[in-house]
Design an enzyme around this catalytic site. Structure first.
Site, PDB file in Angstrom:
ATOM      1  N   HIS A 111      37.485  50.557  35.072  1.00 25.87           N
ATOM      2  CA  HIS A 111      37.520  52.025  35.497  1.00 25.87           C
ATOM      3  C   HIS A 111      37.043  51.896  37.108  1.00 25.87           C
ATOM      4  CE1 HIS A 111      33.097  51.941  33.831  1.00 25.87           C
ATOM      5  NE2 HIS A 111      33.030  51.433  34.960  1.00 25.87           N
ATOM      6  N   HIS A 165      27.570  56.320  35.941  1.00 26.56           N
ATOM      7  CA  HIS A 165      27.078  55.826  36.861  1.00 26.56           C
ATOM      8  C   HIS A 165      26.196  56.573  37.697  1.00 26.56           C
ATOM      9  CE1 HIS A 165      30.947  53.708  35.966  1.00 26.56           C
ATOM     10  NE2 HIS A 165      30.311  52.612  36.465  1.00 26.56           N
TER      11      HIS A 165
HETATM   12  C1  DHB Z   1      33.155  49.568  41.371  1.00 27.76           C
HETATM   13  C2  DHB Z   1      32.308  50.474  40.619  1.00 27.76           C
HETATM   14  C3  DHB Z   1      32.565  50.301  39.006  1.00 27.76           C
HETATM   15  O1  DHB Z   1      31.694  51.359  38.214  1.00 27.76           O
HETATM   16  C4  DHB Z   1      33.042  49.532  38.419  1.00 27.76           C
HETATM   17  O2  DHB Z   1      33.164  49.284  37.088  1.00 27.76           O
HETATM   18  C5  DHB Z   1      34.003  48.628  39.275  1.00 27.76           C
HETATM   19  C6  DHB Z   1      34.054  48.632  40.602  1.00 27.76           C
HETATM   20  C7  DHB Z   1      33.204  49.665  42.718  1.00 27.76           C
HETATM   21  O3  DHB Z   1      32.356  50.543  43.300  1.00 27.76           O
HETATM   22  O4  DHB Z   1      33.984  49.191  43.457  1.00 27.76           O
HETATM   23 FE    FE Z   2      31.720  50.737  36.470  1.00 30.96          FE
END
Ligand code: DHB
Ligand code: FE
Length: 281
Positions: A12, A59
Site C-alpha cells: 500500500h 499509520h
Molecule cells: C512507505 C510507507 C508505507 O506505509 C508502506 O507500507 C510502504 C512504503 C513509504 O513511506 O515509502
Molecule cells: Fe504501510
C-alpha cells in the site's frame, strides 16, 4: 448467506497513490507498477464484489500513541480520507457496511476474539492505495468497504498466527450473515521494506518470493514466522505482512492463484501483489 469468494493482497505504498493522483502512471518509473495491476482491475470489475473487507494498518493518521487498538473494525457508514501532510487524497470517501461490520464484531467477539469497535475513523494510504490499484479512479468506490485496522506500528503487534486465526473467525462471521453477499477480503502492506536507519531500502527478494509461494500452497508454514524474523529478513515494515495472513486465513486451505505481481523498486520498497479465488465460491 454471505460468502468470501476471493482474497487480494497488495502493498500500500503511499508514493504509488501520489503517482496516480499526480497523473504519473505513464512515467517510465511508474508504468511497470500500474501495468502489474491491469489484470487485477479487469478481474475485480468482472467479479463485482458486494463488499470488501480491507485489513490494513493506520499509520498514526486516525489513531496515535494515545490509543493503539490491536484489531479495530470500522462500523461507520462513511470513513473520510485522512490528511497525511499534503491534504486528503482526492479519492471518493469510503462508504462502510455498518450491518456487516457490526455482525462481524458480534460474531468474532462472541468467538472469544476481542475487537475494538470504531464508529468514527478516517482512513489513510494503507486502505486507499489498494482501492486505487484495484478500482482505479471511479466517481465513487464500486462497493462498501469494511475497514479492519491492525496495529503493526507499536509493539507488541499481533502474531502471524493470531492474524491467520482472525481470518478464520471473520470467515465464520461472514458465513453467518443472512444477506447473500459476495465478499472479497484484502490484506495490505508489505513486502520487503525498511523505511529508516542504516538498512533503509532493504529488499529480500528470496524472502518475498518464498512468502508468495507459501501463501498459495502452505500458509501454515508462514504463521510461524516470528516478528524478529520479519524484521531481520525483510525489514522493519515487512511486519505489515501479518495482515496478508488475515486474508489468507479467511480463504479455503486450497485456493486458486489467479494473479501475482512483484516489482522492485517502488519508492524504496518491494511491491508485492497476489490474488486468490476460493475453490468453494
Ligand atoms: C512507505 C510507507 C508505507 O506505509 C508502506 O507500507 C510502504 C512504503 C513509504 O513511506 O515509502
Ligand atoms: Fe504501510
Amino acid at each position: 448467506m454471505a460468502r468470501i469468494v476471493a482474497g487480494v493482497a497488495t502493498s500500500h505504498i503511499p508514493a504509488v497513490g501520489a503517482a496516480w493522483d499526480n497523473g504519473k502512471t505513464a512515467d517510465p518509473y511508474w508504468h511497470p507498477v500500474f501495468k502489474g495491476f491491469e489484470r487485477s482491475k479487469e478481474w475485480i470489475a468482472k467479479l463485482k464484489p458486494d463488499v470488501c473487507i480491507v485489513a490494513y494498518n493506520d499509520h498514526m493518521s486516525a489513531f496515535s500513541l494515545e490509543i493503539v487498538p490491536t484489531f479495530a473494525v470500522g462500523c461507520a457508514a462513511e470513513f473520510p480520507i485522512s490528511d497525511e501532510g499534503w491534504g486528503p487524497r482526492k479519492v471518493p470517501p469510503v462508504k462502510g457496511h455498518p450491518e456487516l461490520a457490526s455482525h462481524i464484531v458480534q460474531s468474532v467477539i462472541l468467538d472469544e476474539f476481542d475487537l475494538t469497535i470504531v464508529n468514527k475513523m478516517e482512513v489513510d494510504h494503507g486502505l486507499t492505495v489498494p482501492l486505487t490499484l484495484m478500482f482505479g479512479q471511479p466517481s465513487e468506490w464500486p462497493c462498501p468497504i469494511v475497514p479492519l485496522a491492525v496495529n503493526v506500528v507499536v509493539y507488541p503487534v499481533p502474531t502471524g498466527n493470531r492474524c491467520y486465526m482472525l481470518g478464520k473467525a471473520i470467515r465464520k462471521a461472514v458465513e453467518s450473515f443472512d444477506e447473500d453477499l459476495r465478499v472479497v477480503i484484502f490484506g495490505t502492506g508489505g513486502m520487503s521494506h525498511q523505511l529508516q536507519g542504516p538498512r533503509a531500502g532493504l529488499i529480500n527478494r528470496e524472502f518475498d518470493t518464498r512468502f508468495l509461494d507459501n501463501l498459495t500452497k502452505d500458509p501454515q508454514s508462514l504463521v510461524k514466522i516470528s516478528h524478529l524474523e520479519y524484521l531481520r529478513e525483510a525489514g522493519s515494515e515487512a511486519i505489515e505482512l501479518v495482515m496478508w495472513l488475515i486474508m489468507r486465513g479467511a480463504l479455503d486451505d486450497k485456493v486458486k492463484e489467479v494473479h501475482r505481481f512483484y516489482h522492485v523498486p517502488a519508492s524504496n520498497t518491494a511491491l508485492g501483489h497476489i490474488i486468490f479465488e476460493n475453490a468453494t465460491r
